[in-house]
Structures are given as C-alpha cells and as structure tokens.
Design a protein around this motif. Structure first.
Motif, PDB file in Angstrom:
ATOM      1  N   ASP A   1     -32.994-106.014 -81.267  1.00 29.05           N
ATOM      2  CA  ASP A   1     -33.623-104.681 -80.577  1.00 29.05           C
ATOM      3  C   ASP A   1     -34.617-105.539 -79.523  1.00 29.05           C
ATOM      4  OD1 ASP A   1     -33.689-102.359 -79.417  1.00 29.05           O
ATOM      5  OD2 ASP A   1     -34.974-101.636 -81.054  1.00 29.05           O
ATOM      6  N   LEU A   2     -34.578-106.080 -78.754  1.00 27.70           N
ATOM      7  CA  LEU A   2     -35.742-106.395 -77.966  1.00 27.70           C
ATOM      8  C   LEU A   2     -36.233-105.362 -76.922  1.00 27.70           C
ATOM      9  CD1 LEU A   2     -34.223-109.989 -76.855  1.00 27.70           C
ATOM     10  CD2 LEU A   2     -35.884-109.394 -78.651  1.00 27.70           C
ATOM     11  N   GLN A   3     -35.227-104.594 -76.448  1.00 26.38           N
ATOM     12  CA  GLN A   3     -35.663-103.502 -75.585  1.00 26.38           C
ATOM     13  C   GLN A   3     -36.588-102.414 -76.411  1.00 26.38           C
ATOM     14  OE1 GLN A   3     -35.131-103.828 -72.060  1.00 26.38           O
ATOM     15  NE2 GLN A   3     -36.093-102.031 -71.964  1.00 26.38           N
ATOM     16  N   GLY A   4     -36.163-102.310 -77.332  1.00 28.10           N
ATOM     17  CA  GLY A   4     -36.968-101.326 -78.312  1.00 28.10           C
ATOM     18  C   GLY A   4     -38.291-101.675 -78.495  1.00 28.10           C
ATOM     19  N   ALA A   5     -38.477-103.013 -78.846  1.00 29.95           N
ATOM     20  CA  ALA A   5     -39.770-103.514 -79.355  1.00 29.95           C
ATOM     21  C   ALA A   5     -40.591-103.424 -77.919  1.00 29.95           C
ATOM     22  CB  ALA A   5     -39.479-104.864 -79.654  1.00 29.95           C
ATOM     23  N   ALA A   6     -39.998-103.800 -76.585  1.00 24.81           N
ATOM     24  CA  ALA A   6     -40.884-103.604 -75.434  1.00 24.81           C
ATOM     25  C   ALA A   6     -41.354-102.134 -75.170  1.00 24.81           C
ATOM     26  CB  ALA A   6     -39.939-104.069 -74.348  1.00 24.81           C
ATOM     27  N   GLU A   7     -40.404-101.519 -75.635  1.00 22.91           N
ATOM     28  CA  GLU A   7     -40.892-100.042 -75.334  1.00 22.91           C
ATOM     29  C   GLU A   7     -41.798 -99.168 -76.253  1.00 22.91           C
ATOM     30  OE1 GLU A   7     -37.258 -97.844 -74.882  1.00 22.91           O
ATOM     31  OE2 GLU A   7     -36.758 -98.598 -72.936  1.00 22.91           O
ATOM     32  N   ARG A   8     -41.775 -99.798 -77.502  1.00 20.77           N
ATOM     33  CA  ARG A   8     -42.747 -99.154 -78.482  1.00 20.77           C
ATOM     34  C   ARG A   8     -44.080 -99.430 -78.151  1.00 20.77           C
ATOM     35  NH1 ARG A   8     -38.612-100.529 -82.237  1.00 20.77           N
ATOM     36  NH2 ARG A   8     -39.655-102.693 -82.681  1.00 20.77           N
ATOM     37  N   ILE A   9     -44.606-100.577 -77.535  1.00 21.59           N
ATOM     38  CA  ILE A   9     -46.045-100.654 -77.356  1.00 21.59           C
ATOM     39  C   ILE A   9     -46.326 -99.752 -76.094  1.00 21.59           C
ATOM     40  CG2 ILE A   9     -45.264-102.147 -75.031  1.00 21.59           C
ATOM     41  CD1 ILE A   9     -48.089-102.993 -77.527  1.00 21.59           C
ATOM     42  N   LEU A  10     -45.713 -98.975 -75.411  1.00 19.75           N
ATOM     43  CA  LEU A  10     -45.807 -97.809 -74.312  1.00 19.75           C
ATOM     44  C   LEU A  10     -46.205 -96.504 -75.090  1.00 19.75           C
ATOM     45  CD1 LEU A  10     -43.470 -98.911 -71.673  1.00 19.75           C
ATOM     46  CD2 LEU A  10     -45.856 -99.589 -71.982  1.00 19.75           C
ATOM     47  N   ILE A  11     -45.750 -96.289 -76.252  1.00 22.47           N
ATOM     48  CA  ILE A  11     -45.909 -95.128 -76.854  1.00 22.47           C
ATOM     49  C   ILE A  11     -47.470 -94.824 -77.659  1.00 22.47           C
ATOM     50  CG2 ILE A  11     -45.021 -93.471 -78.909  1.00 22.47           C
ATOM     51  CD1 ILE A  11     -42.361 -95.183 -78.867  1.00 22.47           C
TER      52      ILE A  11
END
Length: 51
Positions: free
Chosen positions: A33-43
């Motif tokens: 899940d590369l996309q999820g890890a990239a989006e978690r930083i923005l939460i």
C-alpha cells in the motif's frame, strides 16, 4: 592481490544479504500500500484523540 581474495567474497556476501532483505520485504507485504502511506502523512492527528 591478496586483498581481492577478501574483498570479493565480502562484496558478494553483502550483495546477497541486501538482495535477501529486499526479497523478504517483497514477500512480507512491505510494498503493498504505497499510496496509503503517502496519504497518512497528510492527516492531522493533533486534534483527534482517536487518530
């Protein structure tokens, strides 16, 4: 010339160690899940106690 007898096996061992670590990461799902890890930083979790 004697130093090459030590350096070549050491380099082959370290290369095999790195390759085996990479293959282990692939088989254990580290790259699923590369996309999820990239989006978690923005939460922003500072205000949300559940996060």
């Amino acid at each position: 010339m004697t130093m090459l007898a030590y350096l070549i096996p050491a380099a082959l061992f370290l290369g095999a160690l790195g390759l085996s670590g990479f293959l282990w990461a692939l088989s254990s799902g580290q790259y699923e899940d590369l996309q999820g890890a990239a989006e978690r930083i923005l939460i922003d979790c500072d205000d949300d106690p559940e996060c």
